[in-house]
Design a protein around this motif. Structure first.
Motif, PDB file in Angstrom:
ATOM      1  N   GLN A  97       0.819  -1.216   0.000  1.00 42.30           N
ATOM      2  CA  GLN A  97       0.000   0.000   0.000  1.00 42.30           C
ATOM      3  C   GLN A  97       0.856   1.272   0.000  1.00 42.30           C
ATOM      4  O   GLN A  97       0.566   2.216  -0.757  1.00 42.30           O
ATOM      5  CB  GLN A  97      -0.952  -0.009   1.200  1.00 42.30           C
ATOM      6  CG  GLN A  97      -2.008  -1.096   1.092  1.00 42.30           C
ATOM      7  CD  GLN A  97      -2.954  -1.127   2.270  1.00 42.30           C
ATOM      8  OE1 GLN A  97      -3.494  -0.095   2.657  1.00 42.30           O
ATOM      9  NE2 GLN A  97      -3.164  -2.302   2.852  1.00 42.30           N
ATOM     10  N   GLN A 155      -6.704  -5.841  -4.622  1.00 39.44           N
ATOM     11  CA  GLN A 155      -6.150  -4.553  -4.189  1.00 39.44           C
ATOM     12  C   GLN A 155      -7.273  -3.596  -3.816  1.00 39.44           C
ATOM     13  O   GLN A 155      -7.359  -2.477  -4.317  1.00 39.44           O
ATOM     14  CB  GLN A 155      -5.275  -3.948  -5.302  1.00 39.44           C
ATOM     15  CG  GLN A 155      -4.074  -4.784  -5.667  1.00 39.44           C
ATOM     16  CD  GLN A 155      -4.324  -5.726  -6.837  1.00 39.44           C
ATOM     17  OE1 GLN A 155      -5.237  -6.530  -6.803  1.00 39.44           O
ATOM     18  NE2 GLN A 155      -3.521  -5.616  -7.871  1.00 39.44           N
ATOM     19  N   TRP A 205      -7.763  -1.743  -1.486  1.00 39.92           N
ATOM     20  CA  TRP A 205      -7.317  -0.498  -0.850  1.00 39.92           C
ATOM     21  C   TRP A 205      -6.869   0.552  -1.870  1.00 39.92           C
ATOM     22  O   TRP A 205      -6.544   1.682  -1.497  1.00 39.92           O
ATOM     23  CB  TRP A 205      -6.169  -0.788   0.123  1.00 39.92           C
ATOM     24  CG  TRP A 205      -5.239  -1.893  -0.314  1.00 39.92           C
ATOM     25  CD1 TRP A 205      -5.296  -3.203   0.086  1.00 39.92           C
ATOM     26  CD2 TRP A 205      -4.137  -1.809  -1.227  1.00 39.92           C
ATOM     27  NE1 TRP A 205      -4.292  -3.951  -0.526  1.00 39.92           N
ATOM     28  CE2 TRP A 205      -3.570  -3.100  -1.327  1.00 39.92           C
ATOM     29  CE3 TRP A 205      -3.569  -0.764  -1.969  1.00 39.92           C
ATOM     30  CZ2 TRP A 205      -2.471  -3.382  -2.140  1.00 39.92           C
ATOM     31  CZ3 TRP A 205      -2.476  -1.036  -2.780  1.00 39.92           C
ATOM     32  CH2 TRP A 205      -1.945  -2.325  -2.862  1.00 39.92           C
ATOM     33  N   THR A 206      -6.851   0.212  -3.157  1.00 39.44           N
ATOM     34  CA  THR A 206      -6.338   1.139  -4.171  1.00 39.44           C
ATOM     35  C   THR A 206      -7.275   2.317  -4.398  1.00 39.44           C
ATOM     36  O   THR A 206      -6.819   3.459  -4.576  1.00 39.44           O
ATOM     37  CB  THR A 206      -6.105   0.387  -5.502  1.00 39.44           C
ATOM     38  OG1 THR A 206      -5.250  -0.733  -5.266  1.00 39.44           O
ATOM     39  CG2 THR A 206      -5.467   1.300  -6.535  1.00 39.44           C
TER      40      THR A 206
END
Length: 450
Positions: free
Chosen positions: A86, A107, A109-110
């Motif tokens: 991250q 992903q 959290w992108t």
């Protein structure tokens, strides 16, 4: 472009990236060093490849950078390592300052990182709309609000599907897939990752076309409450004539000796691996079918896979001349494109489906886990694939059911519908002009919403 660390994901992301780049857009393609080094060579300057090394975590072999390098129970450590990227991804986006980032389900959290930097984001699903629609709205996936608690609950269409469909998991397919709803070493299960990926982006893009998936795309529009854009089926380009001429030469020589449409091509992608019992029944079924075959067989998944599988004693001797077993890489597109190949025994991975249908090859289906079960039901509903009969509770199958299924699809009058339907769909799945128009529509949306 930032795909999940599986080649069934990386290659469709790369195909979309190449189409965009050829239309004049600057693409940065992000993955790990070893994965990028294993990709096909591209013309200089078409795409910029960015290598992000994976942080080490306990349980993840140092040589493993993709799911194909690992047995299934170790993929959780790949996700745990990915989640440690991250901060590097934040720094990369801050330096590149792209207009858009396309990211994969793992992903999750992108999207929030991109939003903080003023960058637009798209969750790009290489899984088909029916799979996403069957899973349900983000709130159901994230908050644990799914009324379906047991495997049996997934064997019928969910209550948010507002059109008639037979698409649902079989009991054995959902049982094999159910571990994705349990937290793993990363602490975030796959359903939560998908839900957060869809919730935290500006637009959802999906490998699909409206001519094939209109009901499911409309459903996704409703349950995601944001634009859902199909990018086309992303058929691969024709293989370059100079690619692996030695390997292809010997294969072509054998295929040239077989009758038109007589050969069964057998391959289960880069990840699916039968158990030893399944392999034995498969092999003896292929043998008993009497059909010529070309079988690409993976006997293990990565160096750390302790369970190497073996063909039954004497199988290769008994089928010598009638069939070939290849335990290394094989040029799948070239093989499927050869006139002697009539059918494809596949795990129902969508990339393989697209390749087969674009080349007019009939499908015999044998699923293993994840989205494959839903893919197979979609194909079965459209009479585009024939599923090998299996025990409903444990998914076991017999050599007799394998042999009979191959003969049905390849030679019987009963299976003519599958051969004919594959030919009918080749225009939809292999039409490069249609594919280009889907990407034009996507790019117009991106440009109008920067």
């Amino acid at each position: 472009m930032f795909p999940w660390l599986a080649f069934g994901h990386i290659l469709p992301f790369l195909q979309l990236a190449k189409i965009m780049a050829k239309k004049g857009h600057k693409i940065s393609f992000v993955s790990t060093p070893r994965n990028i080094d294993r990709l096909p060579q591209l013309p200089p300057s078409l795409i910029t490849f960015v290598k992000l090394p994976l942080p080490p975590v306990d349980g993840l072999p140092t040589t493993a950078e993709a799911t194909t390098d690992l047995p299934p129970n170790q993929v959780q450590y790949l996700k745990k390592s990915l989640d440690l990227l991250q901060q590097p991804v934040t720094q990369l986006l801050g330096s590149l300052r792209p207009d858009w980032i396309f990211y994969d389900f793992a992903q999750y959290w992108t999207g929030p990182i991109a939003a903080q930097l003023g960058i637009k984001s798209s969750f790009f699903s290489i899984c088909i709309p029916a799979f996403l629609g069957f899973l349900g709205p983000p709130s159901v996936l994230i908050d644990g609000g799914d009324y379906r608690k047991k495997p049996e609950d997934f064997t019928v269409a969910p209550n948010w599907v507002d059109f008639p469909t037979t698409v649902a998991y079989t009991y054995y397919d959902i049982k094999n897939t159910f571990d994705c709803v349990e937290d793993d070493a990363s602490g975030v299960n796959d359903l939560i990752r998908i839900g957060l990926s869809a919730r935290n982006c500006d637009v959802v893009t999906v490998r699909s076309c409206s001519e094939f998936d209109s009901d499911w795309l409309r459903l996704l529009d409703n349950i995601y409450e944001k634009p859902v854009l199909p990018v086309g089926q992303l058929p691969p380009p024709p293989p370059a004539a100079e690619a692996d001429p030695t390997a292809w030469g010997s294969i072509k020589e054998w295929l040239d000796e077989q009758g038109s449409g007589s050969v069964v091509y057998v391959a289960f992608g880069s990840e699916a691996k039968p158990s030893q019992d399944q392999l034995t029944e498969l092999a003896l079924g292929i043998e008993n079918s009497g059909l010529p075959f070309f079988w690409v067989l993976r006997t293990r998944r990565g160096e750390s896979d302790p369970d190497e599988i073996e063909l039954p004693p004497g199988f290769e001797e008994r089928t010598r001349g009638r069939g070939i077993v290849c335990t290394s890489w094989a040029p799948q597109l070239r093989i499927l494109g050869h006139d002697s190949v009539g059918g494809f025994l596949t795990h129902s991975g969508w990339s393989s489906v697209v390749e087969a249908l674009s080349l007019r090859r009939a499908l015999i289906l044998l699923t293993f886990y994840s989205d494959q079960g839903i893919n197979a039901r979609v194909l079965e509903e459209r009479e585009l694939g024939y599923c090998i009969p299996r025990d409903e509770s444990d998914g076991s199958f017999t050599r007799d059911s394998v042999a009979e299924s191959l003969r049905v699809v390849m030679v019987s009058e009963e299976g003519k519908i599958y051969r004919d339907r594959a030919k009918e769909m080749s225009g939809l799945f292999g039409d490069r002009g249609r594919q280009s128009r889907y990407v034009d529509n996507l790019l117009a949306h991106l440009l109008n919403n920067e």
